[in-house]
Design a protein around this motif. Sequence first.
Motif: not given
Length: 248
Positions: A104-107, A112-113, A139-142
């Motif tokens: 999750t943190l990597a996602g 942020v980038a 991300f919404l679809s996920f």
Amino acid sequence: MFHFIQRLSQASPKMLKYTFTLGVGTSRKIEKLALESSLQQNFSSLFSRSWCVSSSFPVYINKTHCYHTSPCSFKKEKQAVLSPRPPSTIAYLTDSPKPALYITLAGLIPFVAPPLVMVMTKTYIPILALTQMAYGASFLSFLGGVRWGFALPQDSPAKPDFLNLANSMGPVVFSWLAFLTFERLNVAIVTVMIGLGMALHAELFLLPHYPKWFRALRLLATLVAFLSFLITLVVENIYPEKGPKRAG
């Protein structure tokens, strides 16, 4: 006093005769002894009565003690029944499994980038904003797929009914709308933000709950994505644009 006089009246005639035959000094001693004996009998009877009263007194005290302490004990029992307030959702973040937490943190990096690069360079880069929007729509679809899959197991608290399955399609619809309006990038970003907010509200307050650690991860990811999109919209208005012009 009446009891003492009654005792003297019940004295034997031999004792009275003996007192009159003896001298005055001897009669006074006998009267003194009779008085002392009657007083001892009176006091002994008085003490025996008082002991009977005092023997019942502890019972009265115990009843009074129970009467006065019963409200306190009732409050203690009431406090014991009341469960403490549950902590906030974000407090369960440390209970997350390590793989779920790290992934999750990597996602969150694609959220942020782009605004971080634009703030550091003090320029608005449309291609970075577009990639951020596309990642948010994906991300919404996920999130919709997660809700659908959560309702499939037989022992899941979320059943495959219209409430759960229709809400699982809601984020997908907002993702589709965001891609339809990608030429107006700020509108597409706002669409993704609305979809994230509605999905989080439904999952926290309307639908059967995920595990507490997953809800904490969802809250963290939504807040970070929301703030990242907000920074991108601010950067578009305060910094000059760099790169090829966007259509429209």
